[in-house]
Write an enzyme that holds these catalytic residues in place. Sequence first.
Site, PDB file in Angstrom:
ATOM      1  N   HIS A  19       0.844  -1.198   0.000  1.00  0.00           N
ATOM      2  CA  HIS A  19       0.000   0.000   0.000  1.00  0.00           C
ATOM      3  C   HIS A  19       0.876   1.243   0.000  1.00  0.00           C
ATOM      4  O   HIS A  19       2.106   1.150  -0.152  1.00  0.00           O
ATOM      5  CB  HIS A  19      -1.001  -0.042   1.151  1.00  0.00           C
ATOM      6  CG  HIS A  19      -0.395  -0.080   2.533  1.00  0.00           C
ATOM      7  ND1 HIS A  19       0.408   0.920   3.020  1.00  0.00           N
ATOM      8  CD2 HIS A  19      -0.487  -1.004   3.528  1.00  0.00           C
ATOM      9  CE1 HIS A  19       0.777   0.626   4.258  1.00  0.00           C
ATOM     10  NE2 HIS A  19       0.263  -0.547   4.582  1.00  0.00           N
ATOM     11  N   HIS A  22       4.206   1.204   2.259  1.00  0.00           N
ATOM     12  CA  HIS A  22       5.324   0.399   1.736  1.00  0.00           C
ATOM     13  C   HIS A  22       5.898   1.052   0.486  1.00  0.00           C
ATOM     14  O   HIS A  22       7.097   1.029   0.245  1.00  0.00           O
ATOM     15  CB  HIS A  22       4.871  -1.017   1.364  1.00  0.00           C
ATOM     16  CG  HIS A  22       4.034  -1.692   2.402  1.00  0.00           C
ATOM     17  ND1 HIS A  22       2.794  -2.210   2.130  1.00  0.00           N
ATOM     18  CD2 HIS A  22       4.256  -1.924   3.718  1.00  0.00           C
ATOM     19  CE1 HIS A  22       2.288  -2.727   3.230  1.00  0.00           C
ATOM     20  NE2 HIS A  22       3.156  -2.563   4.206  1.00  0.00           N
ATOM     21  N   CYS A 127       1.388  -8.651  22.363  1.00  0.00           N
ATOM     22  CA  CYS A 127       0.530  -8.179  21.273  1.00  0.00           C
ATOM     23  C   CYS A 127       0.934  -8.896  19.995  1.00  0.00           C
ATOM     24  O   CYS A 127       2.091  -8.814  19.565  1.00  0.00           O
ATOM     25  CB  CYS A 127       0.662  -6.662  21.084  1.00  0.00           C
ATOM     26  SG  CYS A 127      -0.194  -6.097  19.590  1.00  0.00           S
ATOM     27  N   CYS A 130       2.035  -6.531  17.122  1.00  0.00           N
ATOM     28  CA  CYS A 130       3.422  -6.048  17.241  1.00  0.00           C
ATOM     29  C   CYS A 130       4.413  -7.199  17.232  1.00  0.00           C
ATOM     30  O   CYS A 130       5.606  -6.986  17.086  1.00  0.00           O
ATOM     31  CB  CYS A 130       3.648  -5.291  18.546  1.00  0.00           C
ATOM     32  SG  CYS A 130       2.718  -3.778  18.700  1.00  0.00           S
ATOM     33  N   CYS A 145      -3.028  -2.129  23.305  1.00  0.00           N
ATOM     34  CA  CYS A 145      -1.830  -1.751  22.550  1.00  0.00           C
ATOM     35  C   CYS A 145      -2.138  -0.448  21.812  1.00  0.00           C
ATOM     36  O   CYS A 145      -3.149  -0.343  21.121  1.00  0.00           O
ATOM     37  CB  CYS A 145      -1.478  -2.850  21.560  1.00  0.00           C
ATOM     38  SG  CYS A 145      -0.320  -2.279  20.301  1.00  0.00           S
ATOM     39  N   HIS A 148      -2.203  -1.017  17.913  1.00  0.00           N
ATOM     40  CA  HIS A 148      -3.220  -1.895  17.316  1.00  0.00           C
ATOM     41  C   HIS A 148      -4.607  -1.743  17.934  1.00  0.00           C
ATOM     42  O   HIS A 148      -5.561  -2.374  17.472  1.00  0.00           O
ATOM     43  CB  HIS A 148      -2.736  -3.354  17.342  1.00  0.00           C
ATOM     44  CG  HIS A 148      -1.555  -3.560  16.454  1.00  0.00           C
ATOM     45  ND1 HIS A 148      -0.264  -3.440  16.913  1.00  0.00           N
ATOM     46  CD2 HIS A 148      -1.478  -3.785  15.130  1.00  0.00           C
ATOM     47  CE1 HIS A 148       0.567  -3.610  15.901  1.00  0.00           C
ATOM     48  NE2 HIS A 148      -0.140  -3.819  14.812  1.00  0.00           N
ATOM     49  N   LYS A 299      -5.659   7.239   9.832  1.00  0.00           N
ATOM     50  CA  LYS A 299      -4.620   6.218   9.785  1.00  0.00           C
ATOM     51  C   LYS A 299      -4.896   5.237   8.640  1.00  0.00           C
ATOM     52  O   LYS A 299      -6.058   4.901   8.393  1.00  0.00           O
ATOM     53  CB  LYS A 299      -4.691   5.458  11.118  1.00  0.00           C
ATOM     54  CG  LYS A 299      -3.359   5.025  11.632  1.00  0.00           C
ATOM     55  CD  LYS A 299      -3.517   4.498  13.031  1.00  0.00           C
ATOM     56  CE  LYS A 299      -2.562   3.348  13.245  1.00  0.00           C
ATOM     57  NZ  LYS A 299      -2.590   2.786  14.557  1.00  0.00           N
ATOM     58  N   LYS A 302      -6.506  -1.554   7.035  1.00  0.00           N
ATOM     59  CA  LYS A 302      -7.303  -2.468   6.225  1.00  0.00           C
ATOM     60  C   LYS A 302      -8.786  -2.261   6.489  1.00  0.00           C
ATOM     61  O   LYS A 302      -9.592  -2.224   5.574  1.00  0.00           O
ATOM     62  CB  LYS A 302      -6.925  -3.910   6.615  1.00  0.00           C
ATOM     63  CG  LYS A 302      -6.574  -4.751   5.422  1.00  0.00           C
ATOM     64  CD  LYS A 302      -6.221  -6.148   5.894  1.00  0.00           C
ATOM     65  CE  LYS A 302      -5.655  -6.951   4.768  1.00  0.00           C
ATOM     66  NZ  LYS A 302      -5.161  -8.255   5.167  1.00  0.00           N
TER      67      LYS A 302
END
Length: 525
Positions: A19, A22, A127, A130, A145, A148, A299, A302
């Site tokens: 995405h 990356h 987690c 992570c 977390c 997440h 943010k 997905k």
Amino acid sequence: MTKPFYITTPIFYVNAEPHIGHTYTSVITDTIARYHRLAGEDTFYLTGTDEHGDKISQAAEAKGQSTQAFADHIAGIFRSTWDELDFSYDRFIRTTEPAHIETVQHILQKVYDAGDIELREYSGQYCVGCERFLTDRDLDEEGRCKDHEKPPEERKETNYFFLMSRYTDWLAEHIEKNPGFIRPAGYAKEVLSMLRSDNGLEDLCISRPKERLQWGIPLPFDTDYVCYVWFDALINYLTGINYPDDPQFEERWSNVEHIIGKDILKPHGVFWPTILKAAGLPIYQHLNVHGFWNVDNRKVSKSLGNMISPLVMRERYGFECFRYFLLREMSFGRDASFSEEALVTRVNADLSKNLGNLESRCIKMLGRFREGIVPEPGAATELEKDLEALVKRIPITVDEQMRNMEPHRALASVFELVDATNKYIDQRAPWKLAKETDNAESMELLDKTLYSVCEMLRVISLLLAPFLPETASRILERLGLAGALEKAVLPQDAQAWGGLPVGNPTQTGDPLFPRLEMPAAEDAN
Ligand code: ME8
């Protein structure tokens, strides 16, 4: 070729498709690698995929696939996407490769033999997102977390620990004594505060019992366990250049630049240098940390479905437009916001109007007034001397900015040349000079102007090549300089005013950057 240069991206997890995030890391790395190649350095660019750990085996299970088949599939998508986008990587590494498994076991054994790995019972908050046990500072007020937004799992296990805390003072001192080791400086401060926090640095749990997780690299000194995915993943940077067997390893390793996003600062800023130290290896030269892209101020995730596929952006706008936006919009180190509207606005202003118009004005005028043949420049007047002075200075500035990992600033510097050339054309108004065919002085001035503008385009293209390789090649081709990039050396060839041969045949072509339409509301993102 002079000194070796080695640059790496993080290796991406195979639990999601490529995405915007990356892609940004890869665009930056590709740009820096291309710059160093053009500077005549023996450059090696490593990228790849991170395939072990709970996260991947859980994602495969959710899809009802074997972990290997799932990893093969997503790793293949990363690789083919990077190929389609023409990223100039030299090796695509996968952590499931036998060569990598061997290197990880070699390092584990070295650290174990040095007495820096110990078996202990441990319980803590783990987690899965992570892939690590969390500390209090990783949790939000509700005990979830922070990254997440999920509660961690309570886990109790006998595990092997890397005695990382032994290296706290050494690492803090290294960071303090070497400004720029982690850059921009704000991230070095952040790592220092992790090291200097009240509880200090904990030791790092580096194993998972095989009865719970099969998908990993077995510890060479206890095959009932597999290696923790981060310990495994970081070592890819050594495998990538064939540690320990390659005779070039040492020299290349001494010039390594890591590029990462801020989300993985702790593993790279704390785990990695201490692992290297414990294994008796020199630590990296620089850790370069970039910020995060938000999409429409949210943010990237997905669940929000706002991941922005680079191939969709290529289809919609052309990849070099997307690439330009990523490089120019984000100040390296800070966060930035992506929207298609912002992309269209910036591309239309900078590429269509500014650069594209300059190229088309210049080559068209040469065609109309001088049959497309580069004329004699004659003696420089004040205006050309100003351009020459700029051409002496800007390539050096760009060189410094690229080496300081400020690609957004380097790109702005290149555009100073574009602006100066557009201004020069307006001052000289060659279309007026062209009408004064009976006036020898005007004709001479016209030749001078046309030469200087084409020469500026040559310099701009050389400097632009690492950022927009396809555009740079197209402009050089139109200037009759096809293949110039293969021979060019930066910064000196960009500084050498007069590099464009008189008599070169030029050719016009389609607009480089046709104006982009604003996305219709329902298509946007
Ligand atoms: O962390 N903005 O892999 P990963 C900018 N496997 N960059 C972003 C981004 C965003 N919104 N989202 C992701 C891992 N990135 C580990 C790395 S390395 C030894 C192991 C980029 O697939 C950025 O480079 O989660 C970030 O650090 C990386 O993707 C995380 O990729």
